[in-house]
Motif scaffolding. Structure first.
Motif: not given
Length: 308
Positions: A169-189
Motif C-alpha cells: 500500500e502507498f500513500r500519496k500526499h502533497n509531498r509525494g508518493l511513499e509506501e505506507y506501513f501503518g503505525g502512525e500515532l493518531v489523535k485521541n479526539e
C-alpha cells in the motif's frame, strides 16, 4: 473641473478592472499549474481501464529497487522482474503498474529487458527467456491524495496473462508518493465517540518486537460491512492505563474472505509497525476500531522490556 474628475474616475475604474482581470488570470493559471506542467513535460498519468478482478494466470514478481525523489515532479522509479508462465514467445509482452485507490486507478507503462538468469532460478516453471525484467519512472505529482494498492498487469501473449495485487500500500500526499506501513500515532479526539460492539471480529496472527518496533499482523472486520473502504485502527492500553491510537496498513486476505464465504472481507487484513513508546513493561491490551466501533474483545501482549 468635472471633466478632469470624470476622466480620473474612468482611469481609476479602468486600472482597477485591469488589475482584477490580471488577478483572475493568475488564479486560473495557479490552479491549473500542475496539469499544465505535466502536459508540457509529457508526465501526465493515464487512468487505468484494466478491471481489478481480471481473471488470469499466476503472476510471479519481485521489486528490486523502489526510489522516491523529492524533485518538482515527485518522481518515483521501480525496477525488478515479473512474468507469467508461458510456453509461447512473447514479442508483444506488456507490463503495466497500476496504482488503485477506492476511487481512481492510474496505470504506469514500463520498459522491458531480459533477465535470463530467472530461467535457472525457476527451472521448474515455464519462464519466458526474454523480457522478464522491467523498469519504470513516473511523476506522482498528478495523483490524487489518498491510499493506493500496487498491482501488476502482465500480458505475455493471447494465451497467458494475469493481474496481481502486490499487497503493498502507498500513500500519496502533497509531498509525494511513499509506501505506507501503518503505525502512525493518531489523535485521541478522533475516537472520542467510539462504542463497543460484538459485531467486530478480529484475529492477531503475529505480534512481536522486531528491529526496534512492535510489529502486528492480522485481520478485522465488521460483520455484514465491506472492508474495502474501512480502515482499521489499534487502541493500545499500557499497563499504567494510558491509551493511544495507531493507524494500520490495509492488506488483502483471501483466506479470511474464503473462510467466511464473503468477498466483502477481502481487504480485512492489517499490519502495523509501531514505535515501542506505544507499550509498557507488562500486559498491554490491544483493541480494534473500525469506524465508530470498538471490539468487545482484546488482544493481550506482554512485554518484558528485554532487548531484541
Amino acid at each position: 473641473m468635472n471633466c478632469w474628475s470624470n476622466l480620473n474616475n474612468m482611469k481609476f475604474f479602468k486600472n482597477k478592472w485591469s488589475a482584477f482581470i490580471i488577478l483572475l488570470i493568475w488564479i486560473i493559471l495557479f490552479i491549473n499549474l500542475t496539469p499544465i506542467i505535466l502536459f508540457v513535460t509529457g508526465q501526465n498519468l493515464q487512468k487505468s481501464t484494466v478491471p481489478l478482478d481480471l481473471p488470469g494466470d499466476q503472476v510471479f514478481h519481485a521489486i528490486d529497487n523502489l526510489s522516491y525523489y523529492g524533485n518538482l515532479f515527485q518522481t518515483v522509479t521501480l525496477d525488478g522482474w515479473v512474468f507469467v508462465e508461458t510456453k509461447k514467445d512473447n514479442p508483444e509482452k506488456l507490463v503495466k503498474l497500476i496504482f488503485a485507490s477506492d476511487n481512481v486507478a492510474y496505470e504506469i507503462p514500463t520498459n522491458l529487458h531480459s533477465r535470463r538468469g530467472l530461467v535457472n532460478v525457476f527451472s521448474e516453471k515455464d519462464v519466458p527467456e526474454e523480457r522478464t525484467g522491467f523498469s519504470a519512472s513516473f511523476s506522482s505529482l498528478g495523483m490524487k491524495n489518498g491510499y493506493y494498492f500496487l498491482y501488476f498487469y502482465v500480458y505475455e501473449n493471447e494465451d497467458n496473462f494475469g493481474l496481481l495485487n502486490t499487497n503493498r500500500e502507498f500513500r500519496k500526499h502533497n509531498r509525494g508518493l511513499e509506501e505506507y506501513f501503518g503505525g502512525e500515532l493518531v489523535k485521541n479526539e478522533k475516537f472520542s465517540k467510539v462504542s463497543n460492539t460484538g459485531q467486530l471480529l478480529f484475529d492477531v496472527n503475529s505480534c512481536e518486537i522486531k528491529n526496534g518496533y512492535l510489529n502486528i499482523y492480522g485481520w478485522a472486520f465488521l460483520q455484514g460491512v465491506g472492508s474495502a473502504k474501512n480502515r482499521i485502527f489499534l487502541e493500545i492500553q499500557k499497563p499504567d492505563s494510558s491509551v493511544s491510537y495507531y493507524s494500520t496498513k490495509r492488506m488483502l486476505r483471501e483466506d479470511v474472505s474464503e473462510f467466511f464465504g464473503d468477498n466483502r472481507y477481502l481487504q480485512s487484513g492489517f499490519s502495523a509497525r509501531i514505535s515501542l513508546d506505544a507499550i509498557g513493561e507488562g500486559d498491554n491490551i490491544i483493541r480494534f476500531i473500525i469506524g465508530g466501533n470498538r471490539s468487545n474483545g482484546s488482544y493481550e501482549f506482554n512485554w518484558a522490556n528485554i532487548a531484541d
